[in-house]
Design a protein around this motif. Structure first.
Motif, PDB file in Angstrom:
ATOM      1  N   VAL A   1       0.453  -1.278  -0.149  1.00 52.84           N
ATOM      2  CA  VAL A   1       0.153   0.328   0.179  1.00 52.84           C
ATOM      3  C   VAL A   1       0.984   1.569   0.212  1.00 52.84           C
ATOM      4  CG1 VAL A   1      -1.618   1.188   1.363  1.00 52.84           C
ATOM      5  CG2 VAL A   1      -2.240  -1.113   0.719  1.00 52.84           C
ATOM      6  N   GLU A   2       1.390   1.241   0.616  1.00 46.12           N
ATOM      7  CA  GLU A   2       2.874   2.527   0.658  1.00 46.12           C
ATOM      8  C   GLU A   2       3.384   2.523  -0.273  1.00 46.12           C
ATOM      9  OE1 GLU A   2       4.415   3.130   5.477  1.00 46.12           O
ATOM     10  OE2 GLU A   2       5.367   1.370   4.200  1.00 46.12           O
ATOM     11  N   SER A   3       3.827   1.732  -1.226  1.00 45.92           N
ATOM     12  CA  SER A   3       4.387   1.707  -2.490  1.00 45.92           C
ATOM     13  C   SER A   3       3.208   2.452  -3.448  1.00 45.92           C
ATOM     14  CB  SER A   3       5.096   0.295  -3.090  1.00 45.92           C
ATOM     15  OG  SER A   3       4.146  -0.319  -3.481  1.00 45.92           O
ATOM     16  N   ILE A   4       1.937   2.034  -3.290  1.00 45.62           N
ATOM     17  CA  ILE A   4       1.706   3.064  -4.116  1.00 45.62           C
ATOM     18  C   ILE A   4       0.864   4.451  -3.613  1.00 45.62           C
ATOM     19  CG2 ILE A   4      -1.476   2.756  -4.865  1.00 45.62           C
ATOM     20  CD1 ILE A   4      -0.764   0.087  -4.696  1.00 45.62           C
ATOM     21  N   LEU A   5       0.864   4.395  -2.718  1.00 46.61           N
ATOM     22  CA  LEU A   5       0.408   6.046  -2.049  1.00 46.61           C
ATOM     23  C   LEU A   5       1.994   6.851  -1.992  1.00 46.61           C
ATOM     24  CD1 LEU A   5      -1.372   5.237   1.641  1.00 46.61           C
ATOM     25  CD2 LEU A   5      -2.225   5.662  -0.528  1.00 46.61           C
ATOM     26  N   GLY A   6       2.709   6.009  -1.472  1.00 46.67           N
ATOM     27  CA  GLY A   6       4.258   7.669  -1.793  1.00 46.67           C
ATOM     28  C   GLY A   6       4.344   8.178  -0.059  1.00 46.67           C
ATOM     29  N   PHE A   7       3.588   7.122   0.215  1.00 45.77           N
ATOM     30  CA  PHE A   7       3.994   8.133   1.911  1.00 45.77           C
ATOM     31  C   PHE A   7       4.233   6.755   3.079  1.00 45.77           C
ATOM     32  CE2 PHE A   7      -0.205   9.215   1.034  1.00 45.77           C
ATOM     33  CZ  PHE A   7      -1.297   8.609   1.797  1.00 45.77           C
ATOM     34  N   THR A   8       4.196   6.863   4.181  1.00 48.62           N
ATOM     35  CA  THR A   8       4.473   6.036   5.149  1.00 48.62           C
ATOM     36  C   THR A   8       2.616   5.611   4.615  1.00 48.62           C
ATOM     37  OG1 THR A   8       6.364   6.399   5.526  1.00 48.62           O
ATOM     38  CG2 THR A   8       5.201   5.481   7.324  1.00 48.62           C
ATOM     39  N   PHE A   9       2.395   4.760   5.278  1.00 48.50           N
ATOM     40  CA  PHE A   9       0.830   4.382   6.799  1.00 48.50           C
ATOM     41  C   PHE A   9       0.796   4.952   7.742  1.00 48.50           C
ATOM     42  CE2 PHE A   9      -1.716   1.021   8.412  1.00 48.50           C
ATOM     43  CZ  PHE A   9      -2.472   0.785   6.998  1.00 48.50           C
ATOM     44  N   PRO A  10       0.170   5.702   8.072  1.00 49.63           N
ATOM     45  CA  PRO A  10       0.651   6.462   9.466  1.00 49.63           C
ATOM     46  C   PRO A  10      -0.703   6.148  10.333  1.00 49.63           C
ATOM     47  CG  PRO A  10      -1.324   7.841   7.529  1.00 49.63           C
ATOM     48  CD  PRO A  10      -0.339   6.085   6.959  1.00 49.63           C
ATOM     49  N   PHE A  11      -0.408   4.521  10.975  1.00 48.68           N
ATOM     50  CA  PHE A  11      -0.943   4.037  11.556  1.00 48.68           C
ATOM     51  C   PHE A  11      -0.775   3.003  12.551  1.00 48.68           C
ATOM     52  CE2 PHE A  11      -4.705   5.240   8.631  1.00 48.68           C
ATOM     53  CZ  PHE A  11      -5.542   5.807   9.577  1.00 48.68           C
ATOM     54  N   HIS A  12      -0.948   2.896  13.415  1.00 45.69           N
ATOM     55  CA  HIS A  12      -0.052   1.562  14.443  1.00 45.69           C
ATOM     56  C   HIS A  12      -1.694   0.964  14.216  1.00 45.69           C
ATOM     57  CE1 HIS A  12       1.314  -1.363  17.668  1.00 45.69           C
ATOM     58  NE2 HIS A  12       0.296  -1.016  17.921  1.00 45.69           N
ATOM     59  N   ILE A  13      -0.643  -0.946  14.030  1.00 49.11           N
ATOM     60  CA  ILE A  13      -2.159  -2.098  13.708  1.00 49.11           C
ATOM     61  C   ILE A  13      -2.151  -3.174  14.953  1.00 49.11           C
ATOM     62  CG2 ILE A  13      -2.588  -3.778  12.177  1.00 49.11           C
ATOM     63  CD1 ILE A  13      -1.653  -2.800   9.230  1.00 49.11           C
ATOM     64  N   HIS A  14      -2.560  -3.261  15.690  1.00 39.23           N
ATOM     65  CA  HIS A  14      -2.406  -3.881  17.022  1.00 39.23           C
ATOM     66  C   HIS A  14      -3.082  -5.123  16.483  1.00 39.23           C
ATOM     67  CE1 HIS A  14      -1.194  -6.186  20.293  1.00 39.23           C
ATOM     68  NE2 HIS A  14      -2.768  -6.598  20.476  1.00 39.23           N
ATOM     69  N   LEU A  15      -2.967  -6.446  16.185  1.00 33.62           N
ATOM     70  CA  LEU A  15      -3.674  -7.804  15.564  1.00 33.62           C
ATOM     71  C   LEU A  15      -3.976  -8.969  16.651  1.00 33.62           C
ATOM     72  CD1 LEU A  15      -4.595  -9.921  13.936  1.00 33.62           C
ATOM     73  CD2 LEU A  15      -2.065 -11.446  13.555  1.00 33.62           C
ATOM     74  N   ILE A  16      -5.072  -8.641  17.008  1.00 33.26           N
ATOM     75  CA  ILE A  16      -5.633  -9.751  17.704  1.00 33.26           C
ATOM     76  C   ILE A  16      -6.293 -10.507  17.591  1.00 33.26           C
ATOM     77  CG2 ILE A  16      -7.717 -10.247  19.819  1.00 33.26           C
ATOM     78  CD1 ILE A  16      -7.544  -7.162  20.260  1.00 33.26           C
ATOM     79  N   LYS A  17      -4.598 -12.086  17.600  1.00 32.34           N
ATOM     80  CA  LYS A  17      -5.253 -12.811  16.899  1.00 32.34           C
ATOM     81  C   LYS A  17      -6.050 -13.912  17.884  1.00 32.34           C
ATOM     82  CE  LYS A  17      -3.937 -15.291  13.839  1.00 32.34           C
ATOM     83  NZ  LYS A  17      -3.580 -14.795  12.036  1.00 32.34           N
ATOM     84  N   SER A  18      -7.127 -14.158  16.818  1.00 35.20           N
ATOM     85  CA  SER A  18      -8.199 -16.203  17.544  1.00 35.20           C
ATOM     86  C   SER A  18      -7.640 -17.056  16.286  1.00 35.20           C
ATOM     87  CB  SER A  18      -9.328 -15.306  17.442  1.00 35.20           C
ATOM     88  OG  SER A  18      -9.077 -14.211  18.703  1.00 35.20           O
TER      89      SER A  18
END
Length: 287
Positions: free
Chosen positions: A75-92
């Motif tokens: 996604v970043e390579s298409i947007l041309g800028f850093t993805f401005p989110f922290h992602i927390h994965l709750i794994k079930s």
């Protein structure tokens, strides 16, 4: 304080899986119904100055080995800028179960990104990213049952859901995909397609002869943990029991809710389980 946005990444099962033939590129052409179940991971997206990623399960990598991170990088390579989110994965969803958990997590990142930047991420763009990430990632971009063909990447919506209670269980063993394909003899001379069979909406007690998974017999024969789990599911009064994909997860279908709940209670003391209601599709509120 930034409040996270939460999306769910649902798992899938394979209802029927035909290994048709081996392709020149080494992959196999297949036919299978991809059907959602009510077992999901949760991804929390919190606005930040840059991208970071964490996971509730410390056994999983949080670098570029994880499909979530790889999806963000594309996604970043298409947007041309850093993805401005922290992602927390709750794994079930158990990993290594053949339920598509990692692929669903990656697709959830793509769905979220498209909501944030719809002008930069078209459906076609998301489809290309998904195909790059993995064979079944595209399925998780749409909340409907689909028929998969080719090597699993050609998908068509199917007006079909399983009309019974689905109990999915994960035995304490893993099945390497490459090894699993070596155990199966391809066959492509079927009289009817799985699409035609599903469109007839047959009763559940006819599923066993109609929705056959070609991995079922050889994998159960070579993996005693899977054979034992299938036997336990059959003993609980299920109308249909099958391996999902190449495993190792198995699932059973019941007409009766109380029987399904009783079976889930019995098995949950031994292995991870999930119970899905009839006609299940993902909740659009979280998709």
């Amino acid at each position: 304080m930034n409040h996270p946005q939460t999306l769910r990444a649902w798992a899938k099962i394979n209802l029927g899986l035909r290994i048709l033939n081996k392709r020149p590129d080494g992959y196999h052409n297949i036919e299978s119904i991809f059907h959602y179940i009510d077992w999901y991971d949760s991804l929390q997206f919190t606005a930040a100055s840059g991208f970071s990623f964490s996971c509730s399960d410390t056994r999983l990598p949080v670098d570029d080995q994880n499909l979530v991170v790889r999806a963000v990088r594309r996604v970043e390579s298409i947007l041309g800028f850093t993805f401005p989110f922290h992602i927390h994965l709750i794994k079930s969803i158990p990993f290594g179960a053949g339920l598509g958990g990692g692929s669903s997590d990656a697709a959830t990142v793509l769905r979220f990104a498209q909501r944030q930047w719809p002008g930069k991420l078209s459906d076609d763009t998301l489809g290309h990213i998904a195909a790059f990430l993995g064979s079944d990632v595209n399925f998780f971009l749409s909340p409907v049952t689909q028929i998969a063909s080719d090597r699993g990447i050609h998908l068509k919506p199917l007006n079909f859901t399983i009309p019974g209670w689905i109990l999915t269980a994960f035995p304490p063993t893993e099945v390497p995909t490459g090894w699993a394909y070596q155990q199966v003899r391809p066959f492509d001379r079927y009289e009817r397609s799985l699409t035609d069979i599903a469109n007839d909406h047959p009763p559940i007690d006819n599923y066993t002869g109609l929705f056959v998974n070609d991995f079922d017999e050889p994998i159960a024969r070579l993996k005693p943990e899977i054979a034992q789990l299938k036997s336990k599911l059959q003993s609980t009064g299920a109308l249909y029991v099958s391996l999902s994909g190449s495993g190792s997860a198995c699932f059973a279908v019941y007409n009766d809710k109380s029987r399904a709940e009783l079976a889930a209670g019995l098995l949950s003391a031994e292995v991870p389980v999930s119970l899905t209601p009839p006609g299940f599709l993902p909740d659009s509120q979280y998709f």
